[in-house]
Design an enzyme around this catalytic site. Structure first.
Site, PDB file in Angstrom:
ATOM      1  N   GLY A 212       0.787  -1.226   0.000  1.00 32.12           N
ATOM      2  CA  GLY A 212       0.000   0.000   0.000  1.00 32.12           C
ATOM      3  C   GLY A 212       0.820   1.276   0.000  1.00 32.12           C
ATOM      4  O   GLY A 212       0.265   2.370  -0.031  1.00 32.12           O
ATOM      5  N   PRO A 256       5.005  -4.531  -0.968  1.00 30.67           N
ATOM      6  CA  PRO A 256       4.739  -3.404  -1.858  1.00 30.67           C
ATOM      7  C   PRO A 256       4.550  -3.878  -3.297  1.00 30.67           C
ATOM      8  O   PRO A 256       5.248  -4.783  -3.759  1.00 30.67           O
ATOM      9  CB  PRO A 256       6.008  -2.561  -1.748  1.00 30.67           C
ATOM     10  CG  PRO A 256       7.081  -3.546  -1.409  1.00 30.67           C
ATOM     11  CD  PRO A 256       6.427  -4.608  -0.578  1.00 30.67           C
ATOM     12  N   ARG A 258       2.812  -1.356  -5.971  1.00 27.90           N
ATOM     13  CA  ARG A 258       2.933  -0.073  -6.675  1.00 27.90           C
ATOM     14  C   ARG A 258       4.283   0.606  -6.441  1.00 27.90           C
ATOM     15  O   ARG A 258       4.903   1.097  -7.376  1.00 27.90           O
ATOM     16  CB  ARG A 258       1.831   0.853  -6.164  1.00 27.90           C
ATOM     17  CG  ARG A 258       1.726   2.165  -6.856  1.00 27.90           C
ATOM     18  CD  ARG A 258       0.714   3.058  -6.156  1.00 27.90           C
ATOM     19  NE  ARG A 258      -0.423   2.321  -5.677  1.00 27.90           N
ATOM     20  CZ  ARG A 258      -1.497   2.048  -6.397  1.00 27.90           C
ATOM     21  NH1 ARG A 258      -1.591   2.491  -7.633  1.00 27.90           N
ATOM     22  NH2 ARG A 258      -2.491   1.342  -5.890  1.00 27.90           N
ATOM     23  N   TYR A 298     -11.098   3.778 -10.673  1.00 25.91           N
ATOM     24  CA  TYR A 298     -10.982   4.452  -9.371  1.00 25.91           C
ATOM     25  C   TYR A 298     -10.917   5.966  -9.475  1.00 25.91           C
ATOM     26  O   TYR A 298     -10.460   6.616  -8.522  1.00 25.91           O
ATOM     27  CB  TYR A 298      -9.668   4.080  -8.657  1.00 25.91           C
ATOM     28  CG  TYR A 298      -9.225   2.669  -8.660  1.00 25.91           C
ATOM     29  CD1 TYR A 298      -9.980   1.687  -8.020  1.00 25.91           C
ATOM     30  CD2 TYR A 298      -8.024   2.306  -9.251  1.00 25.91           C
ATOM     31  CE1 TYR A 298      -9.520   0.389  -7.988  1.00 25.91           C
ATOM     32  CE2 TYR A 298      -7.563   1.004  -9.219  1.00 25.91           C
ATOM     33  CZ  TYR A 298      -8.320   0.058  -8.583  1.00 25.91           C
ATOM     34  OH  TYR A 298      -7.857  -1.221  -8.532  1.00 25.91           O
ATOM     35  N   CYS A 326     -16.110   2.423 -27.030  1.00 26.35           N
ATOM     36  CA  CYS A 326     -17.472   2.865 -27.289  1.00 26.35           C
ATOM     37  C   CYS A 326     -18.284   2.989 -25.997  1.00 26.35           C
ATOM     38  O   CYS A 326     -19.269   2.287 -25.800  1.00 26.35           O
ATOM     39  CB  CYS A 326     -18.143   1.893 -28.241  1.00 26.35           C
ATOM     40  SG  CYS A 326     -19.611   2.591 -28.933  1.00 26.35           S
TER      41      CYS A 326
HETATM   42  C1  LIG Z   1      -2.624  -5.548  -3.752  1.00 25.62           C
HETATM   43  C2  LIG Z   1      -1.962  -6.103  -2.579  1.00 25.62           C
HETATM   44  C3  LIG Z   1      -0.676  -5.656  -2.223  1.00 25.62           C
HETATM   45  C4  LIG Z   1       0.038  -4.554  -2.955  1.00 25.62           C
HETATM   46  O1  LIG Z   1      -0.586  -3.309  -2.882  1.00 25.62           O
HETATM   47  P1  LIG Z   1       0.166  -2.012  -3.394  1.00 25.62           P
HETATM   48  O2  LIG Z   1      -0.791  -0.906  -3.154  1.00 25.62           O
HETATM   49  O3  LIG Z   1       0.436  -2.196  -4.844  1.00 25.62           O
HETATM   50  O4  LIG Z   1       1.434  -1.870  -2.617  1.00 25.62           O
HETATM   51  C5  LIG Z   1      -0.059  -6.265  -1.146  1.00 25.62           C
HETATM   52  N1  LIG Z   1      -0.656  -7.246  -0.446  1.00 25.62           N
HETATM   53  C6  LIG Z   1      -1.883  -7.703  -0.746  1.00 25.62           C
HETATM   54  C7  LIG Z   1      -2.485  -8.792   0.051  1.00 25.62           C
HETATM   55  C8  LIG Z   1      -2.578  -7.136  -1.819  1.00 25.62           C
HETATM   56  O5  LIG Z   1      -3.805  -7.578  -2.121  1.00 25.62           O
END
Ligand SMILES: *Cc1c(COP(=O)(O)O)cnc(C)c1O
Length: 399
Positions: A212, A256, A258, A298, A326
């Site tokens: 996250g 991580p 992203r 989103y 479309c």
């Molecule tokens: C999607 C996800 C992540 C990665 O989330 P990011 O926002 O890309 O860092 C990590 N752990 C779990 C369980 C996820 O579902």
């Protein structure tokens, strides 16, 4: 950029290897605590060439599905380096991981029971909902009250009963509170809760704090990045304090996605039209939500650049950037102030920070073949995924 489009076609995902490696190093050095292993969340980008680089940099893999396990194994991650964190897994999904000796985390009592039946007397992990969520959009907040994820704290005793019944060892607990936090307070808070939960289990080998970690998508407006140094210091302190209490060496993990791959990727497309309707100026492109789903999914924001063939006649205009799908909702950027050039049609558009959840969320909707991906290493471009063809799409129908 123009040469890349000439050579590989449009639209095109372009990744920079040096940035990817730099991000891997940053995240590996998040803390000084010795037993710390970041697991790259493969769902953000499953291109095997990128996975190999990430593995070379020493990260392990966090997977959500048999397909992601398959890809991680193909990229060279060993079974031990892969963690499986499914949600609503079928028996077949779980068996896929069991057959490959991949440690799995279950996120409901029923899923835990099912796993124990399939693989009794073994090691397992559990995903808890620490009660605090975070994220950039309600759809990506994955802890707290409004979510399908995790086992609630009120069910800890039941977890223990199930583990005992099937002679299981709980070797890890994990959380993932949501995606794209820019302020780490909720993450720190939920980690505190998770560490409290951890003290209730004796044989843990690791605690996984999830992913996250946000990146600044609004660089053109000077958005400040997540203060990862400050976060690292706080974590270090918590980790050391925890091992003092737990009295056993324990591994800490993060997941991580992203943060690792996002900023190394750009998406290049072409401007196909410009027209006005009821005071809205539409800038047409070949980047529909089949190519980049995040804005539609989103309301996500991506910085945009325009590369013009005749730089000198620059102006700015507020425009709504749209794709070729479309549907009226096919909007890449709404009311965005962008540079405007006289002969803008056939100029290139660059969408920034698309290395995560870009290609991996793309589709062939409207029967537009999925696009190609290119990796830039030392200024040299290499095709790392061919553009899909009409025949590729037809082939799956076995006609
Ligand atoms: C999607 C996800 C992540 C990665 O989330 P990011 O926002 O890309 O860092 C990590 N752990 C779990 C369980 C996820 O579902």
């Amino acid at each position: 950029m123009l040469e890349l489009i000439k050579e590989f076609g449009s639209p095109l995902y372009v990744y920079k290897e040096d940035i990817l490696r730099q991000k891997c190093i940053e995240i590996k050095n998040l803390v000084t605590y010795k037993n710390f292993v970041p697991h790259f969340s493969v769902k953000a980008n499953t291109n095997i060439h990128l996975l190999r680089i990430i593995r070379e940099e020493g990260l392990h893999a966090d997977t959500m599905s048999p397909g992601e396990i398959f890809m991680a194994l193909q990229a060279g991650f060993t079974s031990k380096e892969i963690f499986y964190v499914p949600n609503n897994a079928t028996k077949e999904d779980l068996k896929y991981a069991i057959d490959r000796n991949i440690l799995t985390s279950l996120d409901s009592l029923n899923q835990l029971k099912l796993y124990c039946l399939l693989n009794p007397n073994s090691e397992v992990a559990v995903r808890f909902n620490p009660g605090v969520g975070a994220g950039h959009h309600e759809k990506v907040v994955t802890a707290g009250k409004n979510t399908k994820f995790g086992i609630n704290l009120t069910d800890i005793e039941m977890v223990k009963v199930i583990l005992k019944q099937y002679n299981m060892t709980l070797v890890g607990i994990n959380q993932h509170i949501g995606s794209l936090f820019m302020d780490a307070d909720a993450f720190i808070q939920s980690t505190k809760y998770l560490l409290k939960i951890a003290l209730q289990f004796d044989n843990l080998k690791f605690i996984d704090l999830g992913g996250g970690f946000g990146i600044p998508y609004h660089k053109q407006n000077d958005e400040t990045p997540l203060d990862i140094k400050k976060l690292g210091k706080k974590l270090d302190k918590m980790f050391t304090e925890f091992t003092g209490l737990y009295k056993k060496d324990i591994q800490f993990r993060i997941e991580p996605g992203r943060y690792v791959v996002c900023e190394c990727g750009n998406l290049i497309g072409q401007i196909t039209d410009v027209k006005e309707n009821a005071n809205t100026m539409y800038l047409g492109t070949d980047i529909g939500f089949n190519v980049l789903a995040r804005p539609v999914m989103y309301n996500a924001y991506h910085d945009i650049d325009i590369l013009s063939k005749n730089e000198d006649t620059k102006n700015t205009k507020v425009m709504t950037v749209v794709g070729n799908i479309c549907e009226s909702g096919d909007i890449l950027a709404k009311d965005r102030c962008l540079p405007f050039y006289k002969n803008i049609i056939e100029d290139l558009i660059v969408v920034k920070d698309v290395g995560a959840y870009g290609y991996s969320m793309s589709s062939s909707y409207n029967t537009r073949p999925k696009c190609a991906e290119v990796l830039i290493t030392n200024d040299k471009a290499k095709l790392i995924r061919k553009r899909e063809t009409f025949e590729d799409i037809l082939a799956t129908m076995d006609v």
